[in-house]
Design a protein around this motif. Sequence first.
Motif, PDB file in Angstrom:
ATOM      1  N   PHE A  60     -67.473  16.384 -11.903  1.00 38.82           N
ATOM      2  CA  PHE A  60     -65.906  16.118 -11.961  1.00 38.82           C
ATOM      3  C   PHE A  60     -65.323  16.511 -13.391  1.00 38.82           C
ATOM      4  CE2 PHE A  60     -66.038  14.271  -7.783  1.00 38.82           C
ATOM      5  CZ  PHE A  60     -67.112  13.305  -7.942  1.00 38.82           C
ATOM      6  N   SER A  61     -64.603  17.559 -13.263  1.00 36.19           N
ATOM      7  CA  SER A  61     -64.142  17.897 -14.663  1.00 36.19           C
ATOM      8  C   SER A  61     -62.439  17.567 -14.934  1.00 36.19           C
ATOM      9  CB  SER A  61     -64.289  19.580 -14.823  1.00 36.19           C
ATOM     10  OG  SER A  61     -63.455  20.152 -15.862  1.00 36.19           O
ATOM     11  N   LEU A  62     -62.563  16.662 -15.873  1.00 35.61           N
ATOM     12  CA  LEU A  62     -60.909  16.251 -16.162  1.00 35.61           C
ATOM     13  C   LEU A  62     -60.388  17.495 -17.076  1.00 35.61           C
ATOM     14  CD1 LEU A  62     -58.914  14.343 -16.751  1.00 35.61           C
ATOM     15  CD2 LEU A  62     -60.157  13.526 -19.030  1.00 35.61           C
ATOM     16  N   LYS A  63     -60.985  18.212 -17.751  1.00 32.92           N
ATOM     17  CA  LYS A  63     -60.597  19.376 -18.327  1.00 32.92           C
ATOM     18  C   LYS A  63     -60.028  20.378 -17.403  1.00 32.92           C
ATOM     19  CE  LYS A  63     -61.343  23.089 -21.373  1.00 32.92           C
ATOM     20  NZ  LYS A  63     -60.765  24.092 -20.754  1.00 32.92           N
ATOM     21  N   GLN A  64     -60.426  20.388 -16.134  1.00 32.00           N
ATOM     22  CA  GLN A  64     -60.086  21.480 -15.004  1.00 32.00           C
ATOM     23  C   GLN A  64     -58.771  21.047 -14.499  1.00 32.00           C
ATOM     24  OE1 GLN A  64     -62.767  21.678 -11.529  1.00 32.00           O
ATOM     25  NE2 GLN A  64     -63.609  23.688 -12.625  1.00 32.00           N
ATOM     26  N   GLY A  69     -52.666  21.503 -15.328  1.00 29.94           N
ATOM     27  CA  GLY A  69     -51.299  20.704 -15.111  1.00 29.94           C
ATOM     28  C   GLY A  69     -51.404  19.228 -14.510  1.00 29.94           C
ATOM     29  N   LYS A  70     -52.477  18.908 -14.178  1.00 25.68           N
ATOM     30  CA  LYS A  70     -52.635  17.620 -13.285  1.00 25.68           C
ATOM     31  C   LYS A  70     -52.803  16.506 -14.497  1.00 25.68           C
ATOM     32  CE  LYS A  70     -54.253  19.913  -9.319  1.00 25.68           C
ATOM     33  NZ  LYS A  70     -55.506  19.788  -8.362  1.00 25.68           N
ATOM     34  N   THR A  71     -52.695  15.215 -13.968  1.00 22.90           N
ATOM     35  CA  THR A  71     -53.004  13.996 -15.045  1.00 22.90           C
ATOM     36  C   THR A  71     -54.546  13.453 -14.936  1.00 22.90           C
ATOM     37  OG1 THR A  71     -52.358  12.334 -13.367  1.00 22.90           O
ATOM     38  CG2 THR A  71     -50.608  13.748 -14.604  1.00 22.90           C
ATOM     39  N   ARG A  72     -54.718  12.597 -15.746  1.00 22.88           N
ATOM     40  CA  ARG A  72     -55.894  11.636 -15.902  1.00 22.88           C
ATOM     41  C   ARG A  72     -55.826  11.070 -14.632  1.00 22.88           C
ATOM     42  NH1 ARG A  72     -59.074  10.174 -19.972  1.00 22.88           N
ATOM     43  NH2 ARG A  72     -59.890   8.265 -19.566  1.00 22.88           N
ATOM     44  N   VAL A  73     -54.844  10.446 -14.058  1.00 21.44           N
ATOM     45  CA  VAL A  73     -54.778   9.439 -12.943  1.00 21.44           C
ATOM     46  C   VAL A  73     -55.047  10.531 -11.556  1.00 21.44           C
ATOM     47  CG1 VAL A  73     -53.400   8.369 -11.261  1.00 21.44           C
ATOM     48  CG2 VAL A  73     -53.184   7.683 -13.784  1.00 21.44           C
ATOM     49  N   ASP A  74     -54.629  11.874 -11.828  1.00 22.06           N
ATOM     50  CA  ASP A  74     -55.013  12.638 -10.455  1.00 22.06           C
ATOM     51  C   ASP A  74     -56.511  12.881 -10.459  1.00 22.06           C
ATOM     52  OD1 ASP A  74     -52.388  13.324  -9.999  1.00 22.06           O
ATOM     53  OD2 ASP A  74     -51.931  14.645 -11.426  1.00 22.06           O
TER      54      ASP A  74
END
Length: 206
Positions: A60-64, A69-74
Motif C-alpha cells: 500500500f503506497s501512501l505516496k501514490q 491528490g488523495k489524503t492520508r485518511v483516503d
Amino acid sequence: MASLPTIAILISGSGSNLQALIDATQSGKLRANIVVVGSNRKAAYGLERANKAGIPTRTFSLKQFKDQGKTRVDFDIYVAKTIQEEYKPDLVVLAGFMHILSPEFLSFFPQNNVMNLHPALPGQFDGAHAIERAYDAFKKGDIQHTGVMVHKVIADVDRGQVILQRNIPIEKDDTLEDLEKRIHSVEHEIIVEGAQKFLDELTASE
Ligand code: GRF
C-alpha cells in the motif's frame, strides 16, 4: 475440524516479528492461519519472508495516494477496506508497522481486533524510537528497566488496552545494541503469545 482463526499482518520493515508469527503458525505454537501480509513499504524484507512462506502479500503506497491528490485518511480507508473486505481476518497484527492509523482505519474493525507490538512499557515511551529513548532514560538514571507490550490499537498511539507486557532488564554496561537485541528477542516471543491470547479470548467470548 473447525477452521483455524485467521490473522492479517501489517509490516514496514525487516519483518523479524512477522517471521516469529510465521514460524509459530507452522510449528502449531500459534493456532491460526496468516492469510495476508500487507506493507506500506514495497521494499520491506518482510514481504520476502511472506513470499517464502507462501503467504499472499499486498503493498500500500501512501505516496501514490498523495500523488493522486488523495489524503492520508483516503489511504487508511483503502487499506482497512482491503484487509477487512477481502480477508475478513479474526485478528489484525501490526508487526513493526510504522504508520499511525487514523480513527477511520479503526472504524472498519468495530470488534477492536487490531493488535500492536510496542517495544516499551505502557505509557513510557509511546511513539517512535522507543528503545533508544529507554536507553537514554536508563543512562540518565530515570528508569531501572524497560519492557515490551502488545496492546489493542485505539486512535491514541500505543495507548490501547494491554494484552501482554514483559519487563526487560537493562544492565549498566549495556550498549544500545545489547538492549535492542534483548528487546527484539522478547518481542518475538510476546507477539506470538499475545496473538494466541487475543484469539483465545475472542473464541471464549463467542
Ligand atoms: C520492532 O522493534 C517493533 O516493535 C518496532 O519496529 C520493529 C520492527 O521490527 N515497531 P521487524 O520489522 O518486525 O523486524
